[in-house]
Design an enzyme around this catalytic site. Structure first.
Site, short mmCIF file in Angstrom:
data_model
loop_
_atom_site.label_atom_id
_atom_site.label_comp_id
_atom_site.label_asym_id
_atom_site.label_seq_id
_atom_site.Cartn_x
_atom_site.Cartn_y
_atom_site.Cartn_z
N SER A 112 -4.08 1.39 9.81
CA SER A 112 -3.97 1.25 11.50
C SER A 112 -4.23 0.11 11.98
O SER A 112 -5.12 0.42 13.20
CB SER A 112 -4.42 2.57 11.97
OG SER A 112 -3.45 3.80 11.58
N LYS A 140 -3.11 5.94 -4.15
CA LYS A 140 -4.15 6.58 -3.91
C LYS A 140 -3.92 8.09 -4.45
O LYS A 140 -2.86 8.74 -4.36
CB LYS A 140 -4.24 6.78 -2.23
CG LYS A 140 -4.19 5.55 -1.58
CD LYS A 140 -4.80 5.62 -0.13
CE LYS A 140 -4.29 4.22 0.51
NZ LYS A 140 -2.85 4.39 1.10
N ASP A 180 0.74 -1.11 0.07
CA ASP A 180 0.09 -0.06 0.10
C ASP A 180 0.63 1.41 -0.15
O ASP A 180 1.76 1.33 0.85
CB ASP A 180 -0.80 -0.11 1.13
CG ASP A 180 -1.73 1.11 1.35
OD1 ASP A 180 -2.82 1.07 0.75
OD2 ASP A 180 -1.55 2.08 2.06
N TYR A 191 2.41 9.92 0.49
CA TYR A 191 3.22 9.00 1.43
C TYR A 191 4.84 9.46 1.28
O TYR A 191 5.80 9.29 2.14
CB TYR A 191 3.19 7.81 1.57
CG TYR A 191 1.87 7.16 1.99
CD1 TYR A 191 0.90 8.13 2.59
CD2 TYR A 191 1.37 5.75 1.86
CE1 TYR A 191 -0.54 7.65 3.01
CE2 TYR A 191 0.08 5.49 2.31
CZ TYR A 191 -0.64 6.36 2.95
OH TYR A 191 -1.86 5.80 3.30
N LEU A 221 -3.02 -1.91 14.06
CA LEU A 221 -2.33 -1.87 15.38
C LEU A 221 -2.62 -0.43 15.81
O LEU A 221 -1.83 -0.07 16.80
CB LEU A 221 -0.85 -1.99 15.30
CG LEU A 221 -0.56 -3.42 14.53
CD1 LEU A 221 1.06 -3.65 14.43
CD2 LEU A 221 -1.15 -4.57 14.93
N HIS A 258 -8.24 9.19 -1.69
CA HIS A 258 -7.73 8.92 -0.55
C HIS A 258 -8.59 9.47 0.63
O HIS A 258 -8.66 8.94 1.64
CB HIS A 258 -6.44 9.51 -0.44
CG HIS A 258 -5.44 9.31 0.50
ND1 HIS A 258 -4.14 9.19 0.24
CD2 HIS A 258 -5.53 8.96 1.85
CE1 HIS A 258 -3.63 9.03 1.48
NE2 HIS A 258 -4.43 8.56 2.41
N1 LIG Z 1 -6.00 5.30 3.84
C1 LIG Z 1 -5.58 6.24 4.64
O1 LIG Z 1 -6.05 7.21 5.01
C2 LIG Z 1 -4.62 5.50 5.64
C3 LIG Z 1 -4.32 6.21 7.06
C4 LIG Z 1 -3.15 5.86 7.53
C5 LIG Z 1 -2.76 4.62 7.26
N2 LIG Z 1 -2.75 4.08 6.01
C6 LIG Z 1 -2.14 2.95 5.71
O2 LIG Z 1 -2.26 1.90 6.51
C7 LIG Z 1 -0.78 1.44 6.83
C8 LIG Z 1 -0.64 0.89 8.43
O3 LIG Z 1 -1.39 1.98 9.20
P1 LIG Z 1 -0.27 2.86 10.18
O4 LIG Z 1 1.04 2.73 9.68
O5 LIG Z 1 -1.17 4.08 10.53
O6 LIG Z 1 -0.31 1.76 11.51
P2 LIG Z 1 -0.06 0.26 12.13
O7 LIG Z 1 0.10 -0.64 11.07
O8 LIG Z 1 -1.24 -0.05 13.06
O9 LIG Z 1 1.15 0.43 12.99
C9 LIG Z 1 2.40 0.74 12.62
C10 LIG Z 1 3.18 0.95 13.66
O10 LIG Z 1 3.32 -0.39 14.44
C11 LIG Z 1 4.67 -0.60 14.71
N3 LIG Z 1 4.61 -2.40 14.55
C12 LIG Z 1 4.40 -3.06 13.33
N4 LIG Z 1 4.27 -4.40 13.61
C13 LIG Z 1 4.45 -4.50 15.07
C14 LIG Z 1 4.47 -5.62 15.81
N5 LIG Z 1 4.45 -6.81 15.31
N6 LIG Z 1 4.97 -5.32 16.95
C15 LIG Z 1 5.29 -4.16 17.53
N7 LIG Z 1 5.10 -2.87 16.62
C16 LIG Z 1 4.54 -3.26 15.36
C17 LIG Z 1 5.35 -0.24 13.45
O11 LIG Z 1 6.61 -0.02 13.91
P3 LIG Z 1 7.97 -0.89 13.02
O12 LIG Z 1 7.96 -0.55 11.49
O13 LIG Z 1 9.12 -0.29 13.69
O14 LIG Z 1 7.74 -2.49 13.23
C18 LIG Z 1 4.67 1.24 13.27
O15 LIG Z 1 5.11 2.20 14.22
C19 LIG Z 1 0.00 2.81 6.34
O16 LIG Z 1 1.47 2.38 6.45
C20 LIG Z 1 -0.61 3.12 5.22
O17 LIG Z 1 -0.23 2.35 4.36
C21 LIG Z 1 -3.95 4.46 5.28
#
Ligand SMILES: NC(=O)c1ccc[n+]([C@@H]2O[C@H](COP(=O)([O-])OP(=O)(O)OC[C@H]3O[C@@H](n4cnc5c(N)ncnc54)[C@H](OP(=O)(O)O)[C@@H]3O)[C@@H](O)[C@H]2O)c1
Length: 330
Positions: A223, A95, A60, A65, A225, A128
Protein backbone atom coordinates in the site's frame (compact mmCIF):
# COMPACT_ATOMS: atom_id res chain seq x y z
CA UNK A 1 12.91 -12.04 -32.98
CA UNK A 2 10.60 -9.28 -34.25
CA UNK A 3 8.54 -9.54 -31.05
CA UNK A 4 11.71 -9.34 -28.97
CA UNK A 5 12.83 -6.16 -30.75
CA UNK A 6 9.42 -4.61 -30.35
CA UNK A 7 9.48 -5.31 -26.61
CA UNK A 8 12.99 -3.97 -26.15
CA UNK A 9 11.98 -0.75 -27.87
CA UNK A 10 9.17 -0.29 -25.35
CA UNK A 11 11.55 -0.57 -22.39
CA UNK A 12 13.06 2.88 -22.15
CA UNK A 13 15.13 2.06 -19.08
CA UNK A 14 16.18 -0.76 -16.76
CA UNK A 15 14.46 -0.91 -13.38
CA UNK A 16 17.21 -0.89 -10.72
CA UNK A 17 17.70 -4.09 -8.71
CA UNK A 18 18.64 -4.68 -5.12
CA UNK A 19 20.54 -7.72 -3.83
CA UNK A 20 18.81 -9.64 -1.04
CA UNK A 21 20.71 -11.37 1.79
CA UNK A 22 20.01 -14.65 -0.04
CA UNK A 23 22.23 -13.39 -2.87
CA UNK A 24 19.30 -13.10 -5.29
CA UNK A 25 18.37 -9.87 -7.06
CA UNK A 26 14.98 -8.16 -6.76
CA UNK A 27 13.70 -5.37 -9.05
CA UNK A 28 13.20 -2.18 -7.03
CA UNK A 29 9.48 -1.85 -7.77
CA UNK A 30 6.86 -4.60 -7.71
CA UNK A 31 3.38 -4.91 -9.22
CA UNK A 32 0.66 -5.65 -6.65
CA UNK A 33 -1.71 -8.54 -7.12
CA UNK A 34 -4.76 -7.78 -5.01
CA UNK A 35 -7.85 -5.81 -5.95
CA UNK A 36 -11.26 -5.28 -4.44
CA UNK A 37 -12.77 -6.98 -7.43
CA UNK A 38 -10.28 -8.92 -9.53
CA UNK A 39 -10.96 -9.10 -13.27
CA UNK A 40 -11.72 -12.61 -14.61
CA UNK A 41 -8.62 -14.81 -15.06
CA UNK A 42 -8.19 -14.29 -18.81
CA UNK A 43 -8.54 -10.51 -18.54
CA UNK A 44 -6.18 -10.32 -15.57
CA UNK A 45 -3.69 -12.50 -17.46
CA UNK A 46 -3.61 -9.97 -20.34
CA UNK A 47 -3.28 -7.07 -17.90
CA UNK A 48 -0.27 -8.73 -16.27
CA UNK A 49 1.35 -9.61 -19.63
CA UNK A 50 0.87 -5.97 -20.56
CA UNK A 51 2.55 -4.92 -17.32
CA UNK A 52 5.53 -7.06 -18.38
CA UNK A 53 5.53 -5.36 -21.79
CA UNK A 54 5.58 -1.98 -20.07
CA UNK A 55 8.61 -3.10 -18.05
CA UNK A 56 7.47 -4.65 -14.76
CA UNK A 57 9.58 -7.66 -13.78
CA UNK A 58 8.59 -8.07 -10.13
CA UNK A 59 5.10 -9.37 -9.29
CA UNK A 60 3.42 -9.90 -5.93
CA UNK A 61 0.62 -12.34 -5.23
CA UNK A 62 -0.59 -14.55 -2.37
CA UNK A 63 -2.54 -17.74 -1.87
CA UNK A 64 -5.46 -15.69 -0.54
CA UNK A 65 -5.58 -13.06 -3.34
CA UNK A 66 -7.11 -15.12 -6.14
CA UNK A 67 -4.51 -13.81 -8.60
CA UNK A 68 -1.98 -16.67 -8.51
CA UNK A 69 -3.53 -18.47 -11.48
CA UNK A 70 -3.62 -15.39 -13.72
CA UNK A 71 -0.05 -14.46 -12.81
CA UNK A 72 1.14 -17.97 -13.63
CA UNK A 73 -0.69 -17.81 -16.97
CA UNK A 74 0.83 -14.39 -17.65
CA UNK A 75 4.33 -15.81 -17.11
CA UNK A 76 3.60 -18.62 -19.60
CA UNK A 77 2.10 -16.19 -22.13
CA UNK A 78 5.01 -13.73 -21.81
CA UNK A 79 7.44 -16.57 -22.54
CA UNK A 80 5.33 -17.79 -25.46
CA UNK A 81 5.11 -14.40 -27.19
CA UNK A 82 8.67 -13.36 -26.37
CA UNK A 83 8.04 -10.57 -23.87
CA UNK A 84 10.64 -12.40 -21.81
CA UNK A 85 13.06 -15.08 -22.95
CA UNK A 86 13.46 -16.91 -19.64
CA UNK A 87 11.51 -17.39 -16.42
CA UNK A 88 14.53 -16.06 -14.50
CA UNK A 89 13.92 -12.58 -15.93
CA UNK A 90 10.97 -12.31 -13.54
CA UNK A 91 10.81 -12.03 -9.77
CA UNK A 92 7.65 -13.72 -8.46
CA UNK A 93 6.50 -13.53 -4.83
CA UNK A 94 3.66 -15.44 -3.21
CA UNK A 95 2.61 -15.89 0.40
CA UNK A 96 1.65 -18.61 2.84
CA UNK A 97 -1.88 -17.96 4.06
CA UNK A 98 -2.66 -17.95 7.80
CA UNK A 99 -4.64 -21.20 7.61
CA UNK A 100 -1.32 -22.92 6.80
CA UNK A 101 1.09 -21.31 9.26
CA UNK A 102 2.01 -24.61 10.86
CA UNK A 103 5.16 -26.68 10.34
CA UNK A 104 3.40 -29.55 8.54
CA UNK A 105 1.25 -27.36 6.29
CA UNK A 106 3.89 -25.08 4.74
CA UNK A 107 5.32 -27.38 2.06
CA UNK A 108 1.86 -28.58 0.90
CA UNK A 109 0.75 -24.93 0.68
CA UNK A 110 3.80 -23.96 -1.40
CA UNK A 111 3.26 -26.97 -3.67
CA UNK A 112 -0.37 -25.92 -4.15
CA UNK A 113 0.71 -22.37 -5.03
CA UNK A 114 3.24 -23.67 -7.57
CA UNK A 115 0.61 -25.99 -9.07
CA UNK A 116 -1.94 -23.14 -9.33
CA UNK A 117 0.66 -20.94 -11.00
CA UNK A 118 2.16 -23.66 -13.19
CA UNK A 119 5.63 -22.66 -11.98
CA UNK A 120 8.60 -24.76 -10.89
CA UNK A 121 9.78 -22.27 -8.30
CA UNK A 122 9.03 -18.93 -6.66
CA UNK A 123 11.56 -16.18 -6.21
CA UNK A 124 10.21 -15.29 -2.79
CA UNK A 125 7.81 -17.04 -0.41
CA UNK A 126 6.54 -15.05 2.58
CA UNK A 127 4.64 -15.88 5.76
CA UNK A 128 1.69 -13.53 5.13
CA UNK A 129 0.96 -12.68 8.81
CA UNK A 130 2.33 -13.95 12.15
CA UNK A 131 -1.08 -15.45 12.85
CA UNK A 132 -2.76 -18.83 12.58
CA UNK A 133 -6.47 -19.41 11.99
CA UNK A 134 -8.47 -22.59 11.44
CA UNK A 135 -8.89 -23.83 7.89
CA UNK A 136 -12.21 -22.60 6.50
CA UNK A 137 -12.51 -19.70 8.96
CA UNK A 138 -13.62 -16.33 7.59
CA UNK A 139 -10.86 -13.84 8.34
CA UNK A 140 -13.36 -10.97 8.56
CA UNK A 141 -15.64 -12.72 11.05
CA UNK A 142 -13.49 -14.91 13.25
CA UNK A 143 -15.01 -16.87 16.12
CA UNK A 144 -13.11 -17.21 19.39
CA UNK A 145 -12.14 -20.83 18.70
CA UNK A 146 -10.87 -20.08 15.18
CA UNK A 147 -7.73 -18.10 16.07
CA UNK A 148 -4.99 -20.57 17.09
CA UNK A 149 -1.56 -20.04 18.64
CA UNK A 150 1.09 -19.29 15.98
CA UNK A 151 4.23 -21.45 16.16
CA UNK A 152 6.85 -19.04 14.85
CA UNK A 153 9.83 -21.43 15.03
CA UNK A 154 8.08 -24.51 13.58
CA UNK A 155 6.65 -22.48 10.72
CA UNK A 156 10.00 -20.85 9.93
CA UNK A 157 11.79 -24.23 10.04
CA UNK A 158 9.39 -25.45 7.33
CA UNK A 159 10.02 -22.26 5.31
CA UNK A 160 13.77 -22.99 5.54
CA UNK A 161 13.11 -26.51 4.21
CA UNK A 162 11.22 -24.97 1.26
CA UNK A 163 14.23 -22.79 0.53
CA UNK A 164 16.64 -25.74 0.76
CA UNK A 165 14.47 -27.77 -1.61
CA UNK A 166 14.83 -25.05 -4.28
CA UNK A 167 11.06 -24.55 -4.56
CA UNK A 168 11.64 -20.93 -3.63
CA UNK A 169 14.85 -18.96 -4.06
CA UNK A 170 14.29 -16.71 -1.04
CA UNK A 171 12.05 -16.82 2.02
CA UNK A 172 10.73 -14.03 4.13
CA UNK A 173 8.05 -12.46 6.29
CA UNK A 174 5.16 -10.10 6.00
CA UNK A 175 3.64 -8.00 8.77
CA UNK A 176 6.23 -9.05 11.37
CA UNK A 177 7.18 -6.63 14.18
CA UNK A 178 10.74 -6.04 15.45
CA UNK A 179 10.01 -8.25 18.46
CA UNK A 180 8.72 -11.16 16.36
CA UNK A 181 11.70 -10.91 13.99
CA UNK A 182 14.05 -11.03 17.03
CA UNK A 183 12.26 -14.15 18.28
CA UNK A 184 12.48 -15.79 14.87
CA UNK A 185 16.19 -14.99 14.50
CA UNK A 186 16.96 -16.80 17.79
CA UNK A 187 16.46 -20.17 16.05
CA UNK A 188 16.73 -19.37 12.34
CA UNK A 189 19.45 -20.98 10.26
CA UNK A 190 18.38 -18.98 7.18
CA UNK A 191 17.55 -15.33 7.95
CA UNK A 192 14.46 -13.84 6.30
CA UNK A 193 15.42 -12.01 3.10
CA UNK A 194 12.42 -9.65 3.24
CA UNK A 195 9.77 -8.27 5.56
CA UNK A 196 6.83 -6.94 3.52
CA UNK A 197 4.86 -4.38 5.53
CA UNK A 198 2.60 -1.39 5.07
CA UNK A 199 4.83 1.53 4.16
CA UNK A 200 3.87 4.91 2.81
CA UNK A 201 4.20 8.58 3.73
CA UNK A 202 1.35 8.12 6.23
CA UNK A 203 2.97 5.09 7.89
CA UNK A 204 6.71 5.54 7.67
CA UNK A 205 7.80 2.54 9.78
CA UNK A 206 10.25 4.65 11.77
CA UNK A 207 11.12 1.81 14.18
CA UNK A 208 10.86 -1.28 11.95
CA UNK A 209 12.80 0.08 8.99
CA UNK A 210 16.12 0.79 10.79
CA UNK A 211 15.68 -2.47 12.73
CA UNK A 212 15.39 -4.50 9.50
CA UNK A 213 18.24 -2.59 7.81
CA UNK A 214 20.60 -3.34 10.71
CA UNK A 215 19.85 -7.04 10.29
CA UNK A 216 20.16 -7.13 6.50
CA UNK A 217 16.43 -7.79 6.01
CA UNK A 218 15.10 -5.90 3.01
CA UNK A 219 11.77 -4.12 3.46
CA UNK A 220 9.11 -4.17 0.76
CA UNK A 221 6.28 -1.67 1.18
CA UNK A 222 2.67 -2.65 0.61
CA UNK A 223 0.00 0.00 0.00
CA UNK A 224 2.63 2.61 -0.97
CA UNK A 225 -0.27 4.79 -2.20
CA UNK A 226 -2.20 4.00 0.98
CA UNK A 227 -4.36 1.46 -0.84
CA UNK A 228 -6.07 4.39 -2.60
CA UNK A 229 -9.76 3.76 -3.29
CA UNK A 230 -9.86 0.28 -1.71
CA UNK A 231 -12.02 -0.81 1.24
CA UNK A 232 -8.91 -1.70 3.28
CA UNK A 233 -7.02 1.47 2.36
CA UNK A 234 -7.29 5.22 2.81
CA UNK A 235 -7.16 8.28 0.57
CA UNK A 236 -4.78 10.09 2.92
CA UNK A 237 -1.65 9.54 0.77
CA UNK A 238 -3.17 10.51 -2.57
CA UNK A 239 -5.02 13.48 -1.03
CA UNK A 240 -2.06 14.78 0.98
CA UNK A 241 -1.65 18.54 0.43
CA UNK A 242 2.08 18.20 1.11
CA UNK A 243 2.48 15.60 -1.67
CA UNK A 244 0.23 17.64 -3.96
CA UNK A 245 2.45 20.72 -3.52
CA UNK A 246 5.65 18.74 -4.07
CA UNK A 247 4.18 17.02 -7.16
CA UNK A 248 3.08 20.37 -8.67
CA UNK A 249 6.44 21.99 -8.10
CA UNK A 250 8.28 19.10 -9.78
CA UNK A 251 5.77 18.36 -12.57
CA UNK A 252 5.29 14.87 -11.18
CA UNK A 253 2.12 13.08 -10.09
CA UNK A 254 1.23 12.52 -6.44
CA UNK A 255 1.70 8.77 -6.88
CA UNK A 256 5.20 9.33 -8.29
CA UNK A 257 6.17 11.46 -5.30
CA UNK A 258 4.70 8.86 -2.91
CA UNK A 259 6.58 6.00 -4.64
CA UNK A 260 9.84 7.94 -4.99
CA UNK A 261 9.75 8.68 -1.26
CA UNK A 262 9.40 4.93 -0.49
CA UNK A 263 12.26 4.17 -2.89
CA UNK A 264 14.50 6.79 -1.25
CA UNK A 265 14.02 5.06 2.11
CA UNK A 266 15.69 1.96 0.58
CA UNK A 267 12.34 0.17 0.42
CA UNK A 268 10.82 -1.63 -2.57
CA UNK A 269 7.28 -0.33 -3.24
CA UNK A 270 4.74 -2.97 -4.24
CA UNK A 271 2.18 -0.86 -6.09
CA UNK A 272 -0.94 -2.14 -7.75
CA UNK A 273 -2.43 -0.64 -10.89
CA UNK A 274 -4.26 -2.50 -13.61
CA UNK A 275 -4.54 0.69 -15.69
CA UNK A 276 -2.01 1.16 -18.51
CA UNK A 277 -1.38 4.87 -17.99
CA UNK A 278 -0.99 4.55 -14.21
CA UNK A 279 1.23 1.46 -14.58
CA UNK A 280 3.61 3.48 -16.77
CA UNK A 281 3.47 6.49 -14.47
CA UNK A 282 4.36 4.37 -11.44
CA UNK A 283 7.61 3.20 -13.05
CA UNK A 284 8.88 6.73 -13.74
CA UNK A 285 10.45 7.24 -10.33
CA UNK A 286 14.11 6.42 -10.85
CA UNK A 287 15.67 9.39 -12.69
CA UNK A 288 14.89 12.25 -10.30
CA UNK A 289 14.94 12.82 -6.56
CA UNK A 290 13.30 14.60 -3.66
CA UNK A 291 15.19 17.48 -2.05
CA UNK A 292 16.10 17.58 1.65
CA UNK A 293 13.46 20.24 2.15
CA UNK A 294 10.80 18.09 0.45
CA UNK A 295 11.80 15.11 2.59
CA UNK A 296 11.54 17.28 5.71
CA UNK A 297 8.01 18.26 4.77
CA UNK A 298 7.05 14.60 4.26
CA UNK A 299 8.38 13.87 7.77
CA UNK A 300 5.71 16.26 9.12
CA UNK A 301 2.83 14.13 7.80
CA UNK A 302 0.78 12.73 10.72
CA UNK A 303 1.24 8.97 11.06
CA UNK A 304 -1.59 6.44 10.93
CA UNK A 305 -1.46 2.74 10.16
CA UNK A 306 -4.23 1.48 7.87
CA UNK A 307 -3.74 -2.30 7.86
CA UNK A 308 -3.64 -2.89 11.60
CA UNK A 309 -4.63 -6.58 11.58
CA UNK A 310 -7.44 -5.83 14.03
CA UNK A 311 -9.50 -8.59 12.37
CA UNK A 312 -7.28 -11.13 14.18
CA UNK A 313 -8.17 -9.83 17.64
CA UNK A 314 -10.96 -11.95 19.14
CA UNK A 315 -12.11 -12.14 22.74
CA UNK A 316 -9.97 -14.67 24.65
CA UNK A 317 -7.90 -15.30 21.48
CA UNK A 318 -4.10 -15.67 21.45
CA UNK A 319 -3.61 -12.05 20.24
CA UNK A 320 -5.13 -9.66 22.75
CA UNK A 321 -4.75 -6.33 20.97
CA UNK A 322 -3.38 -4.56 17.90
CA UNK A 323 -0.52 -3.29 20.11
CA UNK A 324 0.34 -6.90 20.98
CA UNK A 325 0.25 -7.95 17.31
CA UNK A 326 2.77 -5.22 16.46
CA UNK A 327 4.61 -5.37 19.82
CA UNK A 328 4.31 -1.60 20.10
CA UNK A 329 6.08 -0.79 16.78
CA UNK A 330 5.19 2.70 15.62
N1 LIG B 1 1.49 -8.39 2.69
C1 LIG B 1 0.32 -7.85 2.94
O1 LIG B 1 -0.30 -8.07 3.99
C2 LIG B 1 -0.29 -6.94 1.92
C3 LIG B 1 -1.40 -6.15 2.26
C4 LIG B 1 -1.92 -5.31 1.28
C5 LIG B 1 -1.35 -5.26 0.01
N2 LIG B 1 -0.29 -6.07 -0.30
C6 LIG B 1 0.34 -6.05 -1.65
O2 LIG B 1 0.71 -4.71 -1.96
C7 LIG B 1 0.07 -4.32 -3.17
C8 LIG B 1 -0.19 -2.84 -3.21
O3 LIG B 1 -1.01 -2.43 -2.14
P1 LIG B 1 -2.52 -1.97 -2.36
O4 LIG B 1 -3.09 -2.66 -3.55
O5 LIG B 1 -3.18 -2.13 -1.03
O6 LIG B 1 -2.46 -0.42 -2.58
P2 LIG B 1 -1.67 0.70 -3.43
O7 LIG B 1 -0.76 0.07 -4.41
O8 LIG B 1 -1.16 1.66 -2.44
O9 LIG B 1 -2.87 1.40 -4.18
C9 LIG B 1 -3.61 0.75 -5.18
C10 LIG B 1 -4.76 1.66 -5.61
O10 LIG B 1 -4.25 2.87 -6.15
C11 LIG B 1 -4.70 3.04 -7.49
N3 LIG B 1 -3.55 3.58 -8.24
C12 LIG B 1 -2.42 2.94 -8.61
N4 LIG B 1 -1.58 3.77 -9.26
C13 LIG B 1 -2.20 4.97 -9.30
C14 LIG B 1 -1.83 6.24 -9.83
N5 LIG B 1 -0.67 6.42 -10.47
N6 LIG B 1 -2.72 7.26 -9.71
C15 LIG B 1 -3.92 7.08 -9.07
N7 LIG B 1 -4.31 5.91 -8.55
C16 LIG B 1 -3.46 4.85 -8.64
C17 LIG B 1 -5.10 1.67 -7.97
O11 LIG B 1 -6.13 1.73 -8.90
P3 LIG B 1 -5.94 1.30 -10.47
O12 LIG B 1 -5.63 -0.16 -10.49
O13 LIG B 1 -7.27 1.60 -11.05
O14 LIG B 1 -4.85 2.16 -11.02
C18 LIG B 1 -5.62 1.02 -6.67
O15 LIG B 1 -6.96 1.42 -6.41
C19 LIG B 1 -1.17 -5.21 -3.23
O16 LIG B 1 -1.74 -5.26 -4.51
C20 LIG B 1 -0.61 -6.52 -2.74
O17 LIG B 1 0.08 -7.18 -3.76
C21 LIG B 1 0.26 -6.89 0.65
Amino acid sequence: MAAEKQVQEKLEFQIPEIVLNSGHKMPAVGMGGVAEKLPPVEELTSILVHAMEIGYRHFDTAACYGSEEALGKAVAKALEIGVIQNRDELFITSKLWITHTHHDLVLPALNKTLETMGLEYLDLYLIHWPVRIKEGANMFNLAESEVLPFDIHGTWKAMEDCSKSGLTKSIGLSNFSCEKISQLLENATIPPAVNQVEMNVNWQQRKLLPFCKERGIHVCGWSPLGGYGTFWGSNAVMESQILKDIANSKSKTISQVALRWVNEQGVTPIVKSFNEERMKQNLQIFDWELSTEENDRILQIPQRRVGSGDVFIVKNGPIKSVEELWDGDT
